[in-house]
Design a protein around this motif. Structure first.
Motif, mmCIF file in Angstrom:
data_model
loop_
_atom_site.group_PDB
_atom_site.id
_atom_site.type_symbol
_atom_site.label_atom_id
_atom_site.label_comp_id
_atom_site.label_asym_id
_atom_site.label_seq_id
_atom_site.Cartn_x
_atom_site.Cartn_y
_atom_site.Cartn_z
ATOM 1 N N ALA A 167 0.836 -1.205 0.000
ATOM 2 C CA ALA A 167 0.000 0.000 0.000
ATOM 3 C C ALA A 167 0.868 1.250 0.000
ATOM 4 C CB ALA A 167 -0.913 0.001 1.216
ATOM 5 N N HIS A 168 0.385 2.303 -0.655
ATOM 6 C CA HIS A 168 1.068 3.591 -0.681
ATOM 7 C C HIS A 168 0.056 4.685 -0.388
ATOM 8 C CE1 HIS A 168 4.577 1.572 -2.324
ATOM 9 N NE2 HIS A 168 3.799 1.010 -3.237
ATOM 10 N N LEU A 169 0.516 5.922 -0.331
ATOM 11 C CA LEU A 169 -0.357 7.058 -0.056
ATOM 12 C C LEU A 169 -0.538 7.890 -1.321
ATOM 13 C CD1 LEU A 169 0.989 8.170 3.440
ATOM 14 C CD2 LEU A 169 -0.968 6.699 2.914
ATOM 15 N N TYR A 170 -1.782 8.320 -1.566
ATOM 16 C CA TYR A 170 -2.132 9.055 -2.785
ATOM 17 C C TYR A 170 -2.992 10.262 -2.438
ATOM 18 C CZ TYR A 170 -0.786 4.565 -4.789
ATOM 19 O OH TYR A 170 -0.108 3.426 -5.110
ATOM 20 N N VAL A 171 -2.878 11.303 -3.285
ATOM 21 C CA VAL A 171 -3.727 12.488 -3.152
ATOM 22 C C VAL A 171 -4.201 12.898 -4.536
ATOM 23 C CG1 VAL A 171 -2.652 13.328 -1.038
ATOM 24 C CG2 VAL A 171 -1.725 14.027 -3.278
ATOM 25 N N ARG A 172 -5.238 13.724 -4.564
ATOM 26 C CA ARG A 172 -5.760 14.216 -5.840
ATOM 27 C C ARG A 172 -4.745 15.148 -6.494
ATOM 28 N NH1 ARG A 172 -6.979 19.438 -5.298
ATOM 29 N NH2 ARG A 172 -7.354 20.234 -3.181
ATOM 30 N N ALA A 173 -4.817 15.249 -7.822
ATOM 31 C CA ALA A 173 -3.986 16.215 -8.537
ATOM 32 C C ALA A 173 -4.326 17.620 -8.047
ATOM 33 C CB ALA A 173 -4.226 16.095 -10.034
ATOM 34 N N GLY A 174 -3.320 18.436 -7.812
ATOM 35 C CA GLY A 174 -3.552 19.792 -7.308
ATOM 36 C C GLY A 174 -3.625 19.893 -5.802
ATOM 37 N N HIS A 175 -3.466 18.767 -5.110
ATOM 38 C CA HIS A 175 -3.480 18.763 -3.647
ATOM 39 C C HIS A 175 -2.289 19.564 -3.120
ATOM 40 C CE1 HIS A 175 -3.232 17.159 0.462
ATOM 41 N NE2 HIS A 175 -4.457 16.665 0.301
ATOM 42 N N ALA A 193 -7.506 8.235 4.754
ATOM 43 C CA ALA A 193 -8.614 7.334 4.415
ATOM 44 C C ALA A 193 -8.024 6.025 3.922
ATOM 45 C CB ALA A 193 -9.501 7.951 3.338
ATOM 46 N N VAL A 194 -8.365 4.930 4.570
ATOM 47 C CA VAL A 194 -7.777 3.634 4.224
ATOM 48 C C VAL A 194 -8.811 2.526 4.335
ATOM 49 C CG1 VAL A 194 -5.401 4.179 4.922
ATOM 50 C CG2 VAL A 194 -7.021 3.349 6.626
ATOM 51 N N THR A 218 -6.446 8.383 15.707
ATOM 52 C CA THR A 218 -7.763 8.242 15.077
ATOM 53 C C THR A 218 -7.611 8.432 13.577
ATOM 54 O OG1 THR A 218 -8.887 9.073 17.046
ATOM 55 C CG2 THR A 218 -10.112 9.117 14.971
ATOM 56 N N ILE A 219 -7.943 7.417 12.815
ATOM 57 C CA ILE A 219 -7.885 7.501 11.358
ATOM 58 C C ILE A 219 -9.148 8.202 10.863
ATOM 59 C CG2 ILE A 219 -7.868 6.144 9.231
ATOM 60 C CD1 ILE A 219 -6.181 4.084 10.756
ATOM 61 N N ALA A 220 -8.986 9.106 9.920
ATOM 62 C CA ALA A 220 -10.113 9.926 9.475
ATOM 63 C C ALA A 220 -11.243 9.089 8.870
ATOM 64 C CB ALA A 220 -9.630 10.966 8.461
ATOM 65 N N THR A 235 -12.208 14.286 -4.216
ATOM 66 C CA THR A 235 -13.044 15.484 -4.058
ATOM 67 C C THR A 235 -12.738 16.277 -2.791
ATOM 68 O OG1 THR A 235 -14.766 14.105 -3.047
ATOM 69 C CG2 THR A 235 -14.956 14.530 -5.402
ATOM 70 N N THR A 236 -11.785 15.806 -1.986
ATOM 71 C CA THR A 236 -11.370 16.527 -0.779
ATOM 72 C C THR A 236 -9.849 16.476 -0.684
ATOM 73 O OG1 THR A 236 -11.336 14.649 0.772
ATOM 74 C CG2 THR A 236 -13.480 15.697 0.356
ATOM 75 N N ASP A 237 -9.310 17.021 0.386
ATOM 76 C CA ASP A 237 -7.860 16.970 0.606
ATOM 77 C C ASP A 237 -7.446 15.747 1.417
ATOM 78 O OD1 ASP A 237 -7.348 19.232 -0.845
ATOM 79 O OD2 ASP A 237 -7.325 20.576 0.892
ATOM 80 N N THR A 238 -8.358 14.798 1.627
ATOM 81 C CA THR A 238 -8.053 13.585 2.375
ATOM 82 C C THR A 238 -7.009 12.764 1.626
ATOM 83 O OG1 THR A 238 -10.334 13.556 3.152
ATOM 84 C CG2 THR A 238 -9.057 11.537 3.465
ATOM 85 N N VAL A 239 -6.067 12.174 2.367
ATOM 86 C CA VAL A 239 -5.007 11.349 1.797
ATOM 87 C C VAL A 239 -5.493 9.899 1.763
ATOM 88 C CG1 VAL A 239 -2.623 10.564 2.046
ATOM 89 C CG2 VAL A 239 -3.255 12.917 2.665
ATOM 90 N N LEU A 240 -5.304 9.244 0.626
ATOM 91 C CA LEU A 240 -5.784 7.877 0.429
ATOM 92 C C LEU A 240 -4.656 6.871 0.587
ATOM 93 C CD1 LEU A 240 -7.896 5.754 -0.551
ATOM 94 C CD2 LEU A 240 -7.205 6.326 -2.892
ATOM 95 N N GLY A 241 -4.863 5.838 1.410
ATOM 96 C CA GLY A 241 -3.957 4.707 1.485
ATOM 97 C C GLY A 241 -4.543 3.546 0.708
ATOM 98 N N ALA A 242 -3.840 3.074 -0.327
ATOM 99 C CA ALA A 242 -4.376 2.013 -1.175
ATOM 100 C C ALA A 242 -3.237 1.354 -1.937
ATOM 101 C CB ALA A 242 -5.404 2.574 -2.167
ATOM 102 N N THR A 243 -3.534 0.243 -2.589
ATOM 103 C CA THR A 243 -2.542 -0.400 -3.440
ATOM 104 C C THR A 243 -2.550 0.243 -4.819
ATOM 105 O OG1 THR A 243 -4.033 -2.064 -4.346
ATOM 106 C CG2 THR A 243 -2.980 -2.571 -2.224
ATOM 107 N N THR A 244 -1.442 0.100 -5.524
ATOM 108 C CA THR A 244 -1.359 0.658 -6.880
ATOM 109 C C THR A 244 -2.428 0.063 -7.785
ATOM 110 O OG1 THR A 244 1.020 0.997 -6.620
ATOM 111 C CG2 THR A 244 0.168 0.979 -8.868
#
Length: 301
Positions: A167-175, A193-194, A218-220, A235-244
């Motif tokens: 798993a890695h961390l991802y954000v929206r373009a423009g974050h 967010a995971v 506390t995880i968001a 759609t928000t500034d929340t950071v996503l934890g997910a697999t590629t």
């Protein structure tokens, strides 16, 4: 040994009540009692203690009941497969899939199955490994594929490991975080967010964040629905934890970008095919498992 009488033993073990067990197997209570007596005589043991208003298995009965369940299951499987082979069909299979594989492996596996075996009927149940294990034990599904890192060792289960996904961390373009390296503390301020099964333990995260020993974070947002997680991250500034593999389309289109984060430990999933040990898979289950294993290899898990 009479399988019909063994089914009566199992019915009594399930209900612990002669009248209800007799009703379940469509016999009168006297006829059901005679059947239990006959198998007691045949085996030379007493499978149940019968006090007034109380029926419970004896230690010898527990042994017989466990073996009887396996024999009856295999008998049903044999009849099913004989019918399928006689009619030159693969039949159908109910199986389970964990949330991670639903978002990564299964689209590829299901496409292959529909192209190569359009005559196979599939019923896919999605859930976490606890839910899927319950369905497997109750024989509602033949097998399931999921992240099995947290599953306890159980001699009754056969687990075929087929890889894992980091798993890695991802954000929206423009974050605000996009395009440069960060510390975990900087990332944490935006909320993480995971999917639950890819989340590091809260204690481990607290240590990485430098919080006092024993304090949890506390995880968001923890959610096993990858579509929902991606919508929130896009759609928000929340950071996503997910697999590629789970965010491949979003990465390719540039809607999500990967963060380089100092101190982040990418937890790796452990993908496994879980079956009841000693149970024969149906022809349809075998081709479904083969498709899942191939899909796992194709995405390099």
């Amino acid at each position: 040994m009479d399988l019909r009488r063994l089914s009566h033993v199992v019915a009594l073990a399930d209900t612990l009540h002669f009248a209800r067990a007799a009703e379940a197997v469509h016999l009168s209570q006297p006829a059901f009692s005679r059947s239990i007596q006959a198998i007691e005589s045949e085996l030379g043991i007493r499978p149940f203690e019968r006090d007034v208003g109380d029926v419970r298995p004896t230690p010898a009965g527990e042994f017989v009941i466990e073996r009887a369940r396996k024999l009856l299951f295999e008998a049903r499987c044999l009849q099913r497969d004989v019918d399928l082979y006689r009619d030159s069909q693969l039949g159908d299979t109910p199986f389970g899939v964990g949330p991670l594989l639903t978002a990564t492996l299964m689209p590829r596996a299901l496409v292959a199955l529909r192209r190569e075996h359009p005559q196979v009927a599939l019923r896919m149940e999605v859930g976490n490994w606890l839910q899927l294990l319950e369905s497997l034990r109750s024989e509602n599904i033949e097998f399931f594929a999921a992240d099995v890192r947290d599953m306890p060792r159980d001699a009754a289960l056969d687990i075929q490991l087929i890889g894992g996904q980091p798993a890695h961390l991802y954000v929206r373009a423009g974050h605000p975080l996009a395009g440069r390296e960060h510390t975990l503390q900087e990332v944490w301020a935006y909320g993480l967010a995971v999917p639950k099964l890819l989340s590091p333990s809260k204690v481990e995260l607290a240590a990485l964040l430098g919080l006092p020993e024993g304090q949890e974070v506390t995880i968001a947002l923890e959610c096993d629905n990858y579509g929902m997680l991606k919508t929130v991250a896009l759609t928000t500034d929340t950071v996503l934890g997910a697999t590629t593999a789970a965010v491949g389309e979003e990465l390719e289109s540039g809607r999500l970008v990967r963060l380089i984060v100092h101190g982040w430990q990418s937890p790796t999933s452990t993908t496994g095919i879980v079956r009841l040990r000693g149970r024969t898979s149906s022809p349809a289950a075998k081709v479904a498992i083969s498709a899942i294993v191939r899909a796992a290899g194709e995405i390099n898990v």
